[in-house]
Design a protein around this motif. Sequence first.
Motif, PDB file in Angstrom:
ATOM      1  N   VAL A  16       0.840  -1.199   0.000  1.00  0.00           N
ATOM      2  CA  VAL A  16       0.000   0.000   0.000  1.00  0.00           C
ATOM      3  C   VAL A  16       0.881   1.259   0.000  1.00  0.00           C
ATOM      4  O   VAL A  16       0.605   2.225  -0.726  1.00  0.00           O
ATOM      5  CB  VAL A  16      -0.972   0.000   1.202  1.00  0.00           C
ATOM      6  CG1 VAL A  16      -1.653   1.359   1.371  1.00  0.00           C
ATOM      7  CG2 VAL A  16      -2.008  -1.082   1.053  1.00  0.00           C
ATOM      8  N   LEU A  17       1.927   1.247   0.807  1.00  0.00           N
ATOM      9  CA  LEU A  17       2.843   2.392   0.825  1.00  0.00           C
ATOM     10  C   LEU A  17       3.551   2.558  -0.518  1.00  0.00           C
ATOM     11  O   LEU A  17       3.737   3.680  -1.004  1.00  0.00           O
ATOM     12  CB  LEU A  17       3.869   2.237   1.951  1.00  0.00           C
ATOM     13  CG  LEU A  17       3.328   2.373   3.384  1.00  0.00           C
ATOM     14  CD1 LEU A  17       4.440   2.079   4.393  1.00  0.00           C
ATOM     15  CD2 LEU A  17       2.777   3.766   3.605  1.00  0.00           C
ATOM     16  N   LEU A  18       3.948   1.444  -1.132  1.00  0.00           N
ATOM     17  CA  LEU A  18       4.600   1.499  -2.432  1.00  0.00           C
ATOM     18  C   LEU A  18       3.649   2.061  -3.493  1.00  0.00           C
ATOM     19  O   LEU A  18       4.027   2.915  -4.290  1.00  0.00           O
ATOM     20  CB  LEU A  18       5.097   0.107  -2.840  1.00  0.00           C
ATOM     21  CG  LEU A  18       5.788   0.007  -4.200  1.00  0.00           C
ATOM     22  CD1 LEU A  18       7.083   0.813  -4.191  1.00  0.00           C
ATOM     23  CD2 LEU A  18       6.062  -1.430  -4.558  1.00  0.00           C
ATOM     24  N   VAL A  19       2.404   1.587  -3.479  1.00  0.00           N
ATOM     25  CA  VAL A  19       1.413   2.096  -4.433  1.00  0.00           C
ATOM     26  C   VAL A  19       1.166   3.578  -4.181  1.00  0.00           C
ATOM     27  O   VAL A  19       1.077   4.390  -5.111  1.00  0.00           O
ATOM     28  CB  VAL A  19       0.103   1.289  -4.350  1.00  0.00           C
ATOM     29  CG1 VAL A  19      -1.018   1.966  -5.125  1.00  0.00           C
ATOM     30  CG2 VAL A  19       0.318  -0.127  -4.866  1.00  0.00           C
ATOM     31  N   GLY A  20       1.093   3.997  -2.924  1.00  0.00           N
ATOM     32  CA  GLY A  20       0.904   5.408  -2.582  1.00  0.00           C
ATOM     33  C   GLY A  20       2.091   6.249  -3.029  1.00  0.00           C
ATOM     34  O   GLY A  20       1.926   7.364  -3.535  1.00  0.00           O
ATOM     35  N   ALA A  21       3.308   5.709  -2.829  1.00  0.00           N
ATOM     36  CA  ALA A  21       4.507   6.437  -3.228  1.00  0.00           C
ATOM     37  C   ALA A  21       4.573   6.578  -4.750  1.00  0.00           C
ATOM     38  O   ALA A  21       5.037   7.597  -5.269  1.00  0.00           O
ATOM     39  CB  ALA A  21       5.758   5.730  -2.704  1.00  0.00           C
ATOM     40  N   LEU A  22       4.117   5.565  -5.489  1.00  0.00           N
ATOM     41  CA  LEU A  22       4.124   5.644  -6.944  1.00  0.00           C
ATOM     42  C   LEU A  22       2.966   6.487  -7.470  1.00  0.00           C
ATOM     43  O   LEU A  22       3.052   7.043  -8.566  1.00  0.00           O
ATOM     44  CB  LEU A  22       4.056   4.243  -7.549  1.00  0.00           C
ATOM     45  CG  LEU A  22       5.321   3.389  -7.381  1.00  0.00           C
ATOM     46  CD1 LEU A  22       5.090   1.992  -7.954  1.00  0.00           C
ATOM     47  CD2 LEU A  22       6.505   4.030  -8.067  1.00  0.00           C
ATOM     48  N   ALA A  23       1.882   6.593  -6.720  1.00  0.00           N
ATOM     49  CA  ALA A  23       0.716   7.352  -7.171  1.00  0.00           C
ATOM     50  C   ALA A  23       1.019   8.855  -7.202  1.00  0.00           C
ATOM     51  O   ALA A  23       0.549   9.559  -8.099  1.00  0.00           O
ATOM     52  CB  ALA A  23      -0.476   7.058  -6.278  1.00  0.00           C
ATOM     53  N   VAL A  24       1.802   9.350  -6.260  1.00  0.00           N
ATOM     54  CA  VAL A  24       2.096  10.786  -6.199  1.00  0.00           C
ATOM     55  C   VAL A  24       2.831  11.257  -7.464  1.00  0.00           C
ATOM     56  O   VAL A  24       2.406  12.229  -8.102  1.00  0.00           O
ATOM     57  CB  VAL A  24       2.880  11.122  -4.901  1.00  0.00           C
ATOM     58  CG1 VAL A  24       3.374  12.550  -4.926  1.00  0.00           C
ATOM     59  CG2 VAL A  24       2.027  10.859  -3.683  1.00  0.00           C
ATOM     60  N   PRO A  25       3.928  10.601  -7.900  1.00  0.00           N
ATOM     61  CA  PRO A  25       4.578  11.045  -9.128  1.00  0.00           C
ATOM     62  C   PRO A  25       3.676  10.902 -10.360  1.00  0.00           C
ATOM     63  O   PRO A  25       3.718  11.732 -11.270  1.00  0.00           O
ATOM     64  CB  PRO A  25       5.808  10.149  -9.264  1.00  0.00           C
ATOM     65  CG  PRO A  25       6.071   9.637  -7.916  1.00  0.00           C
ATOM     66  CD  PRO A  25       4.743   9.574  -7.237  1.00  0.00           C
ATOM     67  N   LEU A  26       2.853   9.853 -10.378  1.00  0.00           N
ATOM     68  CA  LEU A  26       1.954   9.679 -11.512  1.00  0.00           C
ATOM     69  C   LEU A  26       0.914  10.797 -11.575  1.00  0.00           C
ATOM     70  O   LEU A  26       0.582  11.282 -12.657  1.00  0.00           O
ATOM     71  CB  LEU A  26       1.270   8.307 -11.452  1.00  0.00           C
ATOM     72  CG  LEU A  26       2.168   7.106 -11.774  1.00  0.00           C
ATOM     73  CD1 LEU A  26       1.403   5.808 -11.575  1.00  0.00           C
ATOM     74  CD2 LEU A  26       2.687   7.198 -13.190  1.00  0.00           C
TER      75      LEU A  26
END
Length: 122
Positions: A16-26
Motif C-alpha cells: 500500500v505504501l509502495l502504491v501510494g509512493a508511486l501514485a504521487v509522481p503519476l
Amino acid sequence: MNLGDVAGLIAAIAFVLLVGALAVPLIKLGRVLDETRESLKQVTEHTLPVIDEAAVTITTTNASLAKVDTVTTAAAETSQNVSALTSLVSATVGTPLIKVAAFSMAVRGLFKRSDENKAERS
C-alpha cells in the motif's frame, strides 16, 4: 496471530505504501501532461494567425517584386535606347564635326604659315 499473518500484514502495508509512493509522481506527471497539452493548444491558436499573416505578407512582397521587375526592365530598355541614340548622334554629328575641326585647323595652319612668310619677307 501467528508469524505468517504478521508477515502478510507487513507485506500488505508495504505494498500500500509502495502504491501510494508511486501514485504521487503519476498524479504530478498527469498534471504536467495536462499543462503541456494546454500550452500546445495555446501555441497552436497563436501560431496559425501568424502563419496566415506571413502568407499574406509573402503574397504582397511577391506582387511588389513583380512591380520592381517591371520597373527594372523598363529602365534597362531605356538605357539601351539612350545608348543607341548616343551612338546614332555620335555617328551622324560627331564625324562631320571632327572633319570641320580638322579643316579649320588646316586653314588656321595655312594662315599661320602665310603670316610667317610675310614676316620673313619684310
